[in-house]
Design a protein around this motif. Structure first.
Motif, PDB file in Angstrom:
ATOM      1  N   ARG A   1       0.820  -1.218   0.000  1.00 40.49           N
ATOM      2  CA  ARG A   1       0.000   0.000   0.000  1.00 40.49           C
ATOM      3  C   ARG A   1       0.846   1.255   0.000  1.00 40.49           C
ATOM      4  O   ARG A   1       1.895   1.322   0.619  1.00 40.49           O
ATOM      5  CB  ARG A   1      -0.824   0.037   1.257  1.00 40.49           C
ATOM      6  CG  ARG A   1      -2.071  -0.763   1.164  1.00 40.49           C
ATOM      7  CD  ARG A   1      -2.584  -0.903   2.562  1.00 40.49           C
ATOM      8  NE  ARG A   1      -4.016  -0.680   2.631  1.00 40.49           N
ATOM      9  CZ  ARG A   1      -4.732  -0.983   3.702  1.00 40.49           C
ATOM     10  NH1 ARG A   1      -4.131  -1.462   4.772  1.00 40.49           N
ATOM     11  NH2 ARG A   1      -6.015  -0.773   3.714  1.00 40.49           N
TER      12      ARG A   1
ATOM     13  N   VAL B   1       1.047   7.292   1.518  1.00 37.96           N
ATOM     14  CA  VAL B   1       0.927   8.716   1.214  1.00 37.96           C
ATOM     15  C   VAL B   1      -0.371   8.984   0.464  1.00 37.96           C
ATOM     16  O   VAL B   1      -1.137   9.883   0.809  1.00 37.96           O
ATOM     17  CB  VAL B   1       2.137   9.191   0.397  1.00 37.96           C
ATOM     18  CG1 VAL B   1       1.947  10.638  -0.012  1.00 37.96           C
ATOM     19  CG2 VAL B   1       3.418   9.028   1.200  1.00 37.96           C
TER      20      VAL B   1
ATOM     21  N   GLU C   1       3.554  20.333   9.394  1.00 42.80           N
ATOM     22  CA  GLU C   1       3.499  20.470   7.935  1.00 42.80           C
ATOM     23  C   GLU C   1       3.625  19.117   7.262  1.00 42.80           C
ATOM     24  O   GLU C   1       2.977  18.846   6.262  1.00 42.80           O
ATOM     25  CB  GLU C   1       4.644  21.371   7.439  1.00 42.80           C
ATOM     26  CG  GLU C   1       4.348  22.839   7.573  1.00 42.80           C
ATOM     27  CD  GLU C   1       5.305  23.692   6.754  1.00 42.80           C
ATOM     28  OE1 GLU C   1       6.132  23.129   6.011  1.00 42.80           O
ATOM     29  OE2 GLU C   1       5.231  24.926   6.864  1.00 42.80           O
TER      30      GLU C   1
ATOM     31  N   ASN D   1       0.673  21.396   2.827  1.00 47.70           N
ATOM     32  CA  ASN D   1       0.208  20.044   3.082  1.00 47.70           C
ATOM     33  C   ASN D   1       1.263  19.050   2.597  1.00 47.70           C
ATOM     34  O   ASN D   1       1.388  18.765   1.414  1.00 47.70           O
ATOM     35  CB  ASN D   1      -1.109  19.816   2.359  1.00 47.70           C
ATOM     36  CG  ASN D   1      -1.654  18.441   2.613  1.00 47.70           C
ATOM     37  OD1 ASN D   1      -0.895  17.499   2.759  1.00 47.70           O
ATOM     38  ND2 ASN D   1      -2.959  18.322   2.688  1.00 47.70           N
ATOM     39  N   GLY D   2       2.003  18.553   3.556  1.00 47.42           N
ATOM     40  CA  GLY D   2       3.119  17.672   3.223  1.00 47.42           C
ATOM     41  C   GLY D   2       2.679  16.397   2.533  1.00 47.42           C
ATOM     42  O   GLY D   2       3.400  15.841   1.707  1.00 47.42           O
ATOM     43  N   VAL D   3       1.513  15.920   2.879  1.00 46.98           N
ATOM     44  CA  VAL D   3       1.043  14.676   2.286  1.00 46.98           C
ATOM     45  C   VAL D   3       0.828  14.852   0.789  1.00 46.98           C
ATOM     46  O   VAL D   3       1.283  14.036  -0.020  1.00 46.98           O
ATOM     47  CB  VAL D   3      -0.257  14.216   2.970  1.00 46.98           C
ATOM     48  CG1 VAL D   3      -0.797  12.987   2.276  1.00 46.98           C
ATOM     49  CG2 VAL D   3      -0.009  13.944   4.436  1.00 46.98           C
ATOM     50  N   ALA D   4       0.168  15.922   0.428  1.00 49.89           N
ATOM     51  CA  ALA D   4      -0.078  16.169  -0.990  1.00 49.89           C
ATOM     52  C   ALA D   4       1.250  16.386  -1.719  1.00 49.89           C
ATOM     53  O   ALA D   4       1.457  15.895  -2.823  1.00 49.89           O
ATOM     54  CB  ALA D   4      -0.980  17.382  -1.158  1.00 49.89           C
TER      55      ALA D   4
ATOM     56  N   SER E   1       4.081  15.152  -0.955  1.00 44.15           N
ATOM     57  CA  SER E   1       4.759  13.865  -1.089  1.00 44.15           C
ATOM     58  C   SER E   1       4.170  13.055  -2.229  1.00 44.15           C
ATOM     59  O   SER E   1       4.894  12.447  -3.015  1.00 44.15           O
ATOM     60  CB  SER E   1       4.631  13.070   0.202  1.00 44.15           C
ATOM     61  OG  SER E   1       5.321  13.713   1.232  1.00 44.15           O
ATOM     62  N   LEU E   2       2.866  13.048  -2.314  1.00 40.38           N
ATOM     63  CA  LEU E   2       2.240  12.242  -3.353  1.00 40.38           C
ATOM     64  C   LEU E   2       2.650  12.757  -4.731  1.00 40.38           C
ATOM     65  O   LEU E   2       3.015  11.978  -5.614  1.00 40.38           O
ATOM     66  CB  LEU E   2       0.722  12.272  -3.214  1.00 40.38           C
ATOM     67  CG  LEU E   2      -0.014  11.430  -4.259  1.00 40.38           C
ATOM     68  CD1 LEU E   2       0.439   9.981  -4.185  1.00 40.38           C
ATOM     69  CD2 LEU E   2      -1.517  11.509  -4.063  1.00 40.38           C
TER      70      LEU E   2
ATOM     71  N   THR F   1       9.020  11.807   0.441  1.00 36.81           N
ATOM     72  CA  THR F   1       8.352  12.025   1.720  1.00 36.81           C
ATOM     73  C   THR F   1       9.182  12.868   2.674  1.00 36.81           C
ATOM     74  O   THR F   1       8.685  13.337   3.668  1.00 36.81           O
ATOM     75  CB  THR F   1       8.078  10.687   2.433  1.00 36.81           C
ATOM     76  OG1 THR F   1       9.333  10.060   2.721  1.00 36.81           O
ATOM     77  CG2 THR F   1       7.227   9.779   1.570  1.00 36.81           C
TER      78      THR F   1
ATOM     79  N   ARG G   1      11.160  11.728   4.651  1.00 39.83           N
ATOM     80  CA  ARG G   1      11.129  11.002   5.915  1.00 39.83           C
ATOM     81  C   ARG G   1      12.066   9.812   5.820  1.00 39.83           C
ATOM     82  O   ARG G   1      12.143   9.151   4.779  1.00 39.83           O
ATOM     83  CB  ARG G   1       9.706  10.488   6.150  1.00 39.83           C
ATOM     84  CG  ARG G   1       9.126  10.906   7.487  1.00 39.83           C
ATOM     85  CD  ARG G   1       7.684  10.476   7.597  1.00 39.83           C
ATOM     86  NE  ARG G   1       6.809  11.307   6.809  1.00 39.83           N
ATOM     87  CZ  ARG G   1       5.842  10.856   6.015  1.00 39.83           C
ATOM     88  NH1 ARG G   1       5.608   9.575   5.910  1.00 39.83           N
ATOM     89  NH2 ARG G   1       5.111  11.696   5.326  1.00 39.83           N
TER      90      ARG G   1
ATOM     91  N   GLN H   1      12.769  14.213   8.239  1.00 43.06           N
ATOM     92  CA  GLN H   1      12.166  13.827   9.504  1.00 43.06           C
ATOM     93  C   GLN H   1      12.574  12.385   9.807  1.00 43.06           C
ATOM     94  O   GLN H   1      12.727  11.593   8.889  1.00 43.06           O
ATOM     95  CB  GLN H   1      10.653  13.884   9.317  1.00 43.06           C
ATOM     96  CG  GLN H   1       9.898  14.374  10.498  1.00 43.06           C
ATOM     97  CD  GLN H   1       9.908  15.889  10.553  1.00 43.06           C
ATOM     98  OE1 GLN H   1       9.520  16.534   9.605  1.00 43.06           O
ATOM     99  NE2 GLN H   1      10.351  16.445  11.673  1.00 43.06           N
ATOM    100  N   LEU H   2      12.714  12.074  11.082  1.00 34.87           N
ATOM    101  CA  LEU H   2      13.070  10.704  11.454  1.00 34.87           C
ATOM    102  C   LEU H   2      11.861   9.983  12.049  1.00 34.87           C
ATOM    103  O   LEU H   2      11.200  10.517  12.935  1.00 34.87           O
ATOM    104  CB  LEU H   2      14.210  10.740  12.478  1.00 34.87           C
ATOM    105  CG  LEU H   2      14.782   9.401  12.914  1.00 34.87           C
ATOM    106  CD1 LEU H   2      15.465   8.709  11.749  1.00 34.87           C
ATOM    107  CD2 LEU H   2      15.775   9.592  14.058  1.00 34.87           C
ATOM    108  N   VAL H   3      11.583   8.808  11.558  1.00 38.29           N
ATOM    109  CA  VAL H   3      10.507   7.994  12.128  1.00 38.29           C
ATOM    110  C   VAL H   3      11.141   6.750  12.735  1.00 38.29           C
ATOM    111  O   VAL H   3      12.039   6.159  12.130  1.00 38.29           O
ATOM    112  CB  VAL H   3       9.487   7.553  11.063  1.00 38.29           C
ATOM    113  CG1 VAL H   3       8.159   7.247  11.707  1.00 38.29           C
ATOM    114  CG2 VAL H   3       9.346   8.595   9.997  1.00 38.29           C
TER     115      VAL H   3
ATOM    116  N   GLU I   1       5.328   1.020   4.417  1.00 38.91           N
ATOM    117  CA  GLU I   1       4.015   1.290   3.830  1.00 38.91           C
ATOM    118  C   GLU I   1       3.600   2.736   4.066  1.00 38.91           C
ATOM    119  O   GLU I   1       2.999   3.372   3.207  1.00 38.91           O
ATOM    120  CB  GLU I   1       2.961   0.375   4.457  1.00 38.91           C
ATOM    121  CG  GLU I   1       2.942  -1.000   3.871  1.00 38.91           C
ATOM    122  CD  GLU I   1       1.654  -1.750   4.227  1.00 38.91           C
ATOM    123  OE1 GLU I   1       0.763  -1.155   4.851  1.00 38.91           O
ATOM    124  OE2 GLU I   1       1.567  -2.944   3.888  1.00 38.91           O
ATOM    125  N   SER I   2       3.929   3.220   5.242  1.00 40.64           N
ATOM    126  CA  SER I   2       3.483   4.574   5.560  1.00 40.64           C
ATOM    127  C   SER I   2       4.231   5.596   4.714  1.00 40.64           C
ATOM    128  O   SER I   2       3.789   6.726   4.578  1.00 40.64           O
ATOM    129  CB  SER I   2       3.681   4.864   7.040  1.00 40.64           C
ATOM    130  OG  SER I   2       5.020   5.198   7.292  1.00 40.64           O
ATOM    131  N   GLY I   3       5.335   5.155   4.127  1.00 39.68           N
ATOM    132  CA  GLY I   3       6.029   6.024   3.194  1.00 39.68           C
ATOM    133  C   GLY I   3       7.273   6.674   3.758  1.00 39.68           C
ATOM    134  O   GLY I   3       7.202   7.616   4.520  1.00 39.68           O
TER     135      GLY I   3
END
Lengths: 345, 345
Positions: free
Chosen positions: A53, A56, A119, B54-57, B59-60, B65, B67, B97-99, B119-121
DNA sequence: ATGAAAGCGCTAACAG
DNA sequence: CTGTTAGCGCTTTCAT
């Protein structure tokens, strides 16, 4: 094999499974809302094609990131890094990822770090303590990001606060110290500016001293950085000031452990010559010698409750009530019970 | 005021600034590619409307990302939680960013944690150590996610590896111990399964002993969990086994500190009766008494280099060469120099 | 239960 | 330098 093969998308999966994109999507997110046979077809396609999946795209379409941000003052204190652990575990169980920031006790940096986090997209934010730059609250409110403050319930009316009263806890340990016969008391805490926990711990200590009619020499009211070195420095100052108190009450275990170390280097016996207490009860506090008398903070409990609460707020079902947890004193050897004679001298 | 007002988007900003969406976008990401006047109009609109990207948009659309994920075996060891700090700081400077994920030394859990992260990207992945479930490598390769392994350069040919040779470092400290006159040596490390660091540290210890023609009693070859309790347990086993060695060489500081604590509880003087050495040089190793003789790992250096490297790999400019950093022995009081007489007895 | 279609908010060519 | 036009890969109505 040679061309940069595009990643397989849900659409590819749908085609292969002979269903529509919408159905494939539903099969993955609500398997029970799809006929069993269809589900299997989709799942098979997923496996065969090695589909993963795209979070994003999911987030953009569903306006949900499944990510929660937490901003710590520092990660160097084991207190906070252990807290990451509790938080992370609990959040993961509810399907959320934890993103972490830290700012080294700098409020302006906190604003920047938080902005970057917000952000980048998070469903909720967890803050440590209640004292933050106005810009923080402004950002969170403007952007309508659910948030919660943990660790301290002092100095705020915000309903979503989970932690304990630093003032009361500090008052408690100070009373305990006094009850052990101490009258010559030094205080060592971290910087109080922009940090209500430091402030309230100090206030709590002072409350107890005042109540017992004990006054603190100005040179015995010490403020040093949150670190082992901060504690070492405090002892050096005590030595320079000439007379030693019988006890130094510290605002964090880091201070206390550093202080004990410096005492060993300087030939001051703990607790015979100087008692020392901490605050936090990090793991090392119990593994050293002498063991550190300190205040145990319900760190793990906070993590679990905070995780639960932030998710509840995100889902619009958070109870509008602060949660105040208990602390308790852990007695070890670093605090001596003074006999009457010693108390005087 | 009352209706749930939608968040302001770049399109809103563009309208207000009287420019097209594309221009507004460019103004934000490449301010220098836009006329100054236009830039100002956009920026003003941004401020007035309180726009937040909007970071999500982003990224897409950009397939980026910003990240990076890191998966640790545990966060309970200060070694790793401090590493978060170095990594995070360095990555942030480069805009990432660190995840974080962790799996408590469970390889199967590592796979799951990593999958959720991927998956989360994320643009890249950082792993600790070189020994991972096949599924990990498979996932990373299938999904073409850039990754890198840190902490250890042992047991792998993968080019993107930054750390040190655990075997050599362990060999070094063991030789050091032997040079101090020790012949009765116990070893205490963490579980070796699925953990090449443990394995190689033990191997390094044994290399040195063999070289010196010293054999280790089976009861003195101890494996306990990575924790203070693991160290305590080791001492209990030594006591049960009857005869005490003159030194116990530990695989981590956590083991060593726990062991020293247990010695204090059990009335075994360190280092007079038993010397103890650690591995890692966490901060508390220097603040305790006796100070811990240990191996300093270039934790901070690793963090900085790893951050730099993963970003380079992401940008397709990573050097295809492992980086091996130096460790060094830190001498403190927990290791005693045996006189010839004692060595024999 | 499934399919079709309309975005989510932004970036990235490509024209002009 | 700026505007236009396609998507990015998915979720989500809304019909059917």
């Amino acid at each position: 094999m040679n061309l940069k093969k595009k990643r397989v998308t849900l659409e590819d999966v749908a085609k292969r499974a002979n269903v529509s994109l919408g159905t494939a999507s539903k099969a993955l997110s609500s398997p029970n809302k799809v006929r069993e046979k269809t589900l299997k077809r989709v799942m098979d396609a997923v496996d065969e094609m090695g589909y993963v999946r795209n979070g994003v795209a999911r987030s953009l379409a569903s306006r949900k990131t499944w990510r929660v941000a937490v901003v710590y003052p520092t990660l160097k204190n084991p207190m906070f890094s252990n807290s990451i652990d509790s938080l992370q575990q609990s959040l993961l169980e509810m399907g959320y990822q934890l993103v972490i920031g830290s700012h080294e006790y700098n409020q302006k940096r906190e604003v920047k770090v938080l902005r970057a986090l917000v952000e980048s997209g998070v469903d909720g934010v967890i803050l440590v303590g209640t004292d933050h730059d106005d810009a923080v609250f402004h950002m969170l409110e403007t952007y309508e990001t659910p948030y919660l403050m943990m660790w301290s319930t002092d100095e705020t009316n915000y309903p979503h606060t989970i932690g304990f009263s630093n003032r009361q806890a500090a008052y408690g340990i100070a009373r305990h110290v006094i009850a052990k016969g101490h009258r010559k008391v030094a205080l060592c805490g971290g910087p109080v500016e922009g940090n209500e926990r430091s402030r309230q711990r100090r206030a709590g200590f002072l409350d107890a001293l005042k109540e017992a009619n004990i006054s603190v020499k100005p040179q015995w009211l010490i403020e040093t950085p949150f670190s082992l070195d901060g504690g070492r420095e405090a002892i050096m100052r005590l030595i320079e000031a000439g007379e030693l108190p019988t006890v130094m009450v510290c605002g964090t275990d880091l201070h206390a452990i550093g202080a004990i170390h410096q005492c060993q280097l300087s030939g001051i016996h703990v607790p015979d010559r100087l008692s020392i207490t901490g605050f936090d009860d990090i793991e090392f506090a119990s593994a050293m010698s002498p063991g550190l008398t300190t205040v145990r903070v319900p760190m793990h409990h906070i993590g679990v409750e905070v995780a639960r609460a932030i998710v509840a707020i995100i889902n619009d079902e958070g109870s509008a009530e602060a949660l105040e947890l208990e602390t308790r004193i852990v007695e070890r050897e670093s605090l001596k019970h003074l006999k009457d004679g010693e108390a005087a001298g």
